[in-house]
Design a protein around this motif. Sequence first.
Motif, PDB file in Angstrom:
ATOM      1  N   CYS A  38       0.987   4.843  10.560  1.00 42.82           N
ATOM      2  CA  CYS A  38       1.172   3.507   9.994  1.00 42.82           C
ATOM      3  C   CYS A  38       2.669   3.220   9.889  1.00 42.82           C
ATOM      4  O   CYS A  38       3.292   3.435   8.843  1.00 42.82           O
ATOM      5  N   VAL A  39       3.232   2.730  10.991  1.00 42.10           N
ATOM      6  CA  VAL A  39       4.688   2.601  11.085  1.00 42.10           C
ATOM      7  C   VAL A  39       5.256   1.537  10.151  1.00 42.10           C
ATOM      8  O   VAL A  39       6.467   1.518   9.901  1.00 42.10           O
ATOM      9  N   ARG A  40       4.409   0.647   9.615  1.00 45.01           N
ATOM     10  CA  ARG A  40       4.894  -0.396   8.709  1.00 45.01           C
ATOM     11  C   ARG A  40       4.537  -0.098   7.254  1.00 45.01           C
ATOM     12  O   ARG A  40       4.653  -0.979   6.395  1.00 45.01           O
ATOM     13  N   MET A  41       4.098   1.121   7.003  1.00 50.13           N
ATOM     14  CA  MET A  41       3.759   1.511   5.647  1.00 50.13           C
ATOM     15  C   MET A  41       4.957   1.305   4.728  1.00 50.13           C
ATOM     16  O   MET A  41       6.088   1.683   5.056  1.00 50.13           O
ATOM     17  N   GLY A  42       4.726   0.699   3.565  1.00 50.76           N
ATOM     18  CA  GLY A  42       5.796   0.457   2.605  1.00 50.76           C
ATOM     19  C   GLY A  42       6.429  -0.908   2.728  1.00 50.76           C
ATOM     20  O   GLY A  42       7.110  -1.364   1.803  1.00 50.76           O
ATOM     21  N   VAL A  43       6.209  -1.593   3.862  1.00 50.96           N
ATOM     22  CA  VAL A  43       6.725  -2.949   4.033  1.00 50.96           C
ATOM     23  C   VAL A  43       5.774  -3.915   3.327  1.00 50.96           C
ATOM     24  O   VAL A  43       4.559  -3.845   3.544  1.00 50.96           O
TER      25      VAL A  43
ATOM     26  N   MET B 215       0.848  -1.198   0.000  1.00 53.77           N
ATOM     27  CA  MET B 215       0.000   0.000   0.000  1.00 53.77           C
ATOM     28  C   MET B 215       0.878   1.241   0.000  1.00 53.77           C
ATOM     29  O   MET B 215       1.850   1.336   0.764  1.00 53.77           O
ATOM     30  N   HIS B 216       0.545   2.204  -0.847  1.00 52.31           N
ATOM     31  CA  HIS B 216       1.247   3.491  -0.873  1.00 52.31           C
ATOM     32  C   HIS B 216       0.350   4.551  -0.253  1.00 52.31           C
ATOM     33  O   HIS B 216      -0.863   4.554  -0.458  1.00 52.31           O
ATOM     34  N   CYS B 217       0.937   5.452   0.530  1.00 48.09           N
ATOM     35  CA  CYS B 217       0.183   6.532   1.167  1.00 48.09           C
ATOM     36  C   CYS B 217       0.901   7.855   0.954  1.00 48.09           C
ATOM     37  O   CYS B 217       2.054   8.020   1.382  1.00 48.09           O
ATOM     38  N   ASP B 218       0.226   8.799   0.305  1.00 50.99           N
ATOM     39  CA  ASP B 218       0.824  10.115   0.068  1.00 50.99           C
ATOM     40  C   ASP B 218       1.059  10.858   1.369  1.00 50.99           C
ATOM     41  O   ASP B 218       2.047  11.591   1.502  1.00 50.99           O
TER      42      ASP B 218
END
Length: 380
Positions: free
Chosen positions: A14-19, A1-4
């Motif tokens: 979301c500390v695991r964003m990009g994993v 998931m990508h979040c701008d």
Amino acid sequence: MHCDYFSADLCRSCVRMGVPYGRQLEDKQIKVREILGDRPGLRWASPMASRESGFRNKAKMVVTGSAEDPNLGIVDRRGRGTDLSECGLYPAEITRVMPVLKEFIRDHGLVPYDISTRRGELKNIIVTVSPRGELMVRFVVRSKKYVVPIRRALPGLLGRLPHLRVVSANILREHKAVPEGPEEVPLTDEQILPMPLNGIDLHLRPHGFFQTNSDIAAAMYRQAADWAAQEGPASVWDLFCGVGGFALHLAERLGEEAEVHGIEIDPEAIEAAKSSARAAGLNHVHFSAADAGTFATMGASSPQCVVVNPPRRGIGSETARWLETAAVDTVIYSSCNAASLATDLDALPSYEPCEARLFDMFPQTTHSETMVLLRRRSGA
């Protein structure tokens, strides 16, 4: 998931964003197993995965900015607001509501509460969506000043949002960093949002607690029902039952031969559970408003199976001692805190942890739910 928002360093929740999501699940499973330690005979099922985005059924939005230009999102430690109205964790049913709510604020001059000056009225807006797409909207305000204006303006809001079922004003008078206060003022005749899971309508009231991820909650209820069915108890207690999710699912799965009793300290949650049972025609499930630990330890008899879904602190030493001495054959433990789960399992030496499963309630974070099936050891 990508979040701008995450990429722009506007929100780091979301500390695991990009994993990669598979790695997230693997890491969570490893961490929980490390915390629980080596428990011979405990079999781990594959983790129950969630959707990576659009999984949250509730948005708790802090209102900042001005009545002319409101933001719906979060605040930093200095009280500065960041608009997160397009956050990818929320489904489209929620994100589509945000522009309408901003227009509602502008059109009716609802002044956001300013944390630094302690002026203004509108603090938060809480939006909940059901699996059917129906909505509950709660305006968290500093006083009752806006109750009448919001009620008068409701026809227009209901016209813009045809799936809006429940609206209320929550009064949060204190200057506190909490999402809601103790007093609720109904603004619509209807104050129940049905949350259908696995064919059962769970009734959510404005102040009621409901799991954040409806899909994972449904999977947890199915798992508990499967475990209970394989054990075949004639009596079940669901301690810390909330709105009755586990109790209702076990009652349906086990049939009228099993007596199921849910216990929860919150009277509003118990009323919601009772109305769910009536709607589902589950006459063999009963609910009581009481402290779960006190109810268990003061009871004259014991059930064959106990379901526990305690707060983060766990079931506590008193309830653990009762389980050790009671004639309970099976315990189904649902935990949001692996550390307290490990402590409670250590306090239950008469029970053997047999099966466990991780449920990913919160993708993009380190948090998860764990369920464990325990059976009383032979001769214990």
